[in-house]
Each structure stands twice: as structure tokens, then as C-alpha cells.
Design an enzyme around this catalytic site. Sequence first.
Site, PDB file in Angstrom:
ATOM      1  N   GLU A 213       0.878  -1.177   0.000  1.00 58.93           N
ATOM      2  CA  GLU A 213       0.000   0.000   0.000  1.00 58.93           C
ATOM      3  C   GLU A 213       0.906   1.215   0.000  1.00 58.93           C
ATOM      4  OE1 GLU A 213      -3.128   0.078  -0.401  1.00 58.93           O
ATOM      5  OE2 GLU A 213      -3.916  -1.856   0.229  1.00 58.93           O
TER       6      GLU A 213
ATOM      7  N   CYS B 129      -2.206   9.536   2.643  1.00 56.62           N
ATOM      8  CA  CYS B 129      -1.764   8.956   1.364  1.00 56.62           C
ATOM      9  C   CYS B 129      -2.702   9.334   0.226  1.00 56.62           C
ATOM     10  CB  CYS B 129      -1.660   7.442   1.480  1.00 56.62           C
ATOM     11  SG  CYS B 129      -3.192   6.661   2.020  1.00 56.62           S
TER      12      CYS B 129
END
Length: 475
Positions: free
Chosen positions: A217, A251
Amino acid sequence: MSDDPSPDPRISRVFDLQKEHARKLRTESPANRIQRLKALKKWIEKNEYLIQKAIYRDFKKPALEVDMSDIYPVLTELKDALHNLKKWMRSTPVDSSVAYFSTTSHIRYEPRGVCLIIAPWNFPFNLTIGPLVSAIAAGNTIMIKPSEMTPNTSEVIDKMVGEIFKEEEVAVFTGDVEVSKELLKLPFDHIFFTGSPAVGKAIMKAAAEHLTSVTLELGGKSPTVVDANVNIGDAAKKIAWGKFMNNGQTCVAPDYVLIHKSVKKSFIEALRDQTEKMFNGKGNDFVQSEDYARIVNERHYKRIQELVQDAVKKGASVAFGNETRAEDNFISPTVLTDVSPDTEIMEEEIFGPVLPVVEYENFDDVIDIINRKPKPLALYYFGRSKKRRKKLISSTSSGGVCINDCVLHFGHPNLPFGGVNNSGIGKSHGKYGFLAFSNEKAVLKQRVGFTTTKMVYPPYTKRVRSILHLLKRYF
Ligand code: NAD
């Protein structure tokens, strides 16, 4: 954090214990997994204040923001897993084609085994415990390495895991990069890493040594397109929230805005207004605001300062913000305009409270700019043009897309979350998280006696040739 370069003997001891225990977990009932998930849920609900306090100490994140973006998403993952686990664990029967007429088949979801979770600091509880929920749901044993940059949260995670689980089930290893490197020498059955693309490459290299599967990720620059026919107030409010919440250290935060020339001026005014209202509600200044977090440490504070300085040196203007206070890693919400494409801020993931706004006239330029950069984790479109929205989605590649909002798709329980290439490999959350931590095992059962396959065994007679011809042609 340890300066001792010698490997921690606990690492290999716990790994061996977990390897042994993982074998037992292969045959356990869903009830045992449910029991572990319930224990985790109960601990979190009882100790919310400990989590809030720790993250506040780490980077002054407001308690309600911790609730919203660290605790609530984990509780949602837990509720989803508790509700659906039996269904997820059930084998999926699959149809057989004519050639497989005499067989029955299904997909069985088996635990991968001993898993390693390496977590970042930016949502230090959510991004460590969210994957843990999926890993437990899938029946694994787990070793966790939280981030050294948020030591107070890592301590709470260590305490929580120690109070709920035996070391053979789940164990935490706090410490710096050296601890991570030591863990990565072991032949894990799966590694779930959340962090930067640069470190993601190191993780994948280490995993390759043992052919360990990975979920990565990662991050990157998430573009935010603001079209000519946008509702300016609505877009400005949502972008101000998505960008400056968690101090831009998200993010999936809008990394930069691509805006149609005709609405740039009014958008920036609305953005300034909304940012003031949300993050400086009492109107004193952002330093005193209780609703505005801080940059995690001095290294990142300096890095972001340098990005701004480089952009300004190459012609960018500060539309608002850029007030700084080094002693507590504070930069006020900042918007830059006239940013040249050759600046570092347009190359590197910003990961801080600075938003470059780049204008365009022609929508094709938007697509070109996005496609020239690595595939992003998220892509945002604000506007009312169905035609341009569709064109944007079909002409670009990204981990996810959100229309007329930002960040929200991250928490949707039924959407896969993850990036593509530079922004990530594999998906997580809900059922997708369960699958990331499972081996989808193909099981085929053949009948005894007559089978369709026996009809094409050697010797390769004319009859075999005719059967194969029929199969190729009609089935
Ligand atoms: P990072 O990659 O620096 O560190 C993440 C973890 O890796 C930490 O636990 C760290 O100790 C460990 N680590 C660092 N260097 C290592 C090395 N050489 N070998 C082995 N382990 C190492 O990331 P970060 O600064 O903690 O987080 C920010 C990054 O994470 C940003 O790029 C952001 O976009 C990304 N991110 C992605 C997601 C997502 O879900 N896709 C979520 C949050 C953050």
C-alpha cells in the site's frame, strides 16, 4: 528505538512459535477467529482515550480527528469482518465446463500462515490495526512492526496486543528501520506493507529472496481536477478538508490541483475561506487552533519547507499560508500558484499542508499531465461534465477515483482499496483485505470410473482426434 546492531533474538523465537501455531490455525473454526476479533474490538472501545492521547503526543492530532480517521475505520473493519466472516470463509463452488463434465470444483480460502505487517506513521493506529483485522479474519499468525516515528502510538499498540494475544498469535516489534530489516530476513508467508514507494521497492526485494507474496500500500501524487463548471464553494470545502486534515499527511490527500483557468481565482478565495473556517474556527491563528495537527517531525518539516522554497525560486507565488514555526514543526495551510512543472513539488509526493494549484485551458492537457507521472493512488474530479469525467476515468489509470469528493473512497466498506504499480500492489479493506491474507486454493474433485479426460488419453487414435476437434470447435 535501539542502537544495538545485533539481531533481537525474540524475532526468530517468535517467528518459530508462530510458524508452529499457524499450522493449528489452519483447522480452527470461525468461532475462534470471531473471538479474537471481538477481544480486539472490546479493547479498542474501552481504551479509545489512550489511542487519542498517544496520537496527540505524536503529532498533535486533534482527538476528534483520531476518532474519525484512526479509531472509527478500524471499528468499521472489525464490525464488517464480524458480520461477514462466516460468509467470507465459505468455499465458493465454481461451474465446470464440458471438458470437466465429470468433476466438481471449489475455491477454498486458506490462511497464508505467518504474516508480517509493516506500518507507516501517518494514521498510525488505523494503518497498523486495520490490516491486523483482515489478517486475523483470514486465520493467520501475525508479527507487526509499527512506525518508529510515532513512538507513543507504537507503545499503545504494543500494550494492546500484549494484553489481548499470546505471542504465538500476534506479536509487536517496535523499533527503527533495523528492526524492519531484521524481520524481512525471515521467510514469511505474506508481507503487508504500507509506506512510501521507495521503501516498497526494498520490501519487495527482501520478499523476493523467499518468494514471499506482498501487498504494498504505497503513496504518490493524487491529482485533483477542478473543472470549469464546478460548484466552487462545495469543491473548495471538500478539498480543504481532504488536504489539510491530518496536516496533509494522508496517502490519498489531494496532492495538487489542476484547475480550469476560468475558475482559478474564485476557487482560491473559496479555499482560503473554507480553510480558515475549518482549521482556524476561533480566528486567532492556525498555531493556536486545536483543530490543526502538526508535521510529524523536523525532517519532514524541513523537507516540505525545501519543496516550497524550490517552487518559489522557480517562479511560484504563495497565494496564502506558508507561516512557519520550526519549534513545533508547524506550517500553516499553504496554497501555491504559478508552479512550474519542473519543480520538485510537482515531482515528489508532498505529504504535508501545501497545495500547488496549476491552471489549464484544454482538458486534454489534464490527461497528459496525469499520464506523464506514475499511476496515482487516487484521482479526484470536481465538476458537472459527465463527458469529461468519463474521459478522465477511462484515459488514466489510478488505484481509485472519487467524483465530487476526496478521500472518502478509502473508508467505503465494499470498495477495494489500493494502488497500481508505483502507488501499490494488491488491495485491502473488508472482503478484499480478507482475500489479501488468504490463499485462494483451487480444489477439483474427479469421479471414480468414467471421466471425460480418459476419453483423450493416449494412444492418440482417430477417435481421440475427433473428440479434441469437437471440444476445440464447439466447447
Ligand atoms: P516509510 O516507507 O518511510 O516507512 C514505513 C515503514 O517502513 C516504517 O515502519 C519504517 O520503519 C519501515 N522502513 C523504512 N525504511 C525501511 C527500509 N529501508 N527497510 C525496511 N523497512 C523500512 O513511510 P512513512 O514515511 O511511514 O509513510 C509515508 C508514506 O506512506 C507516504 O508515501 C504515503 O503516501 C504512504 N502511505 C500509503 C498508504 C496507503 O494506504 N496506500 C497509507 C498511508 C501512507
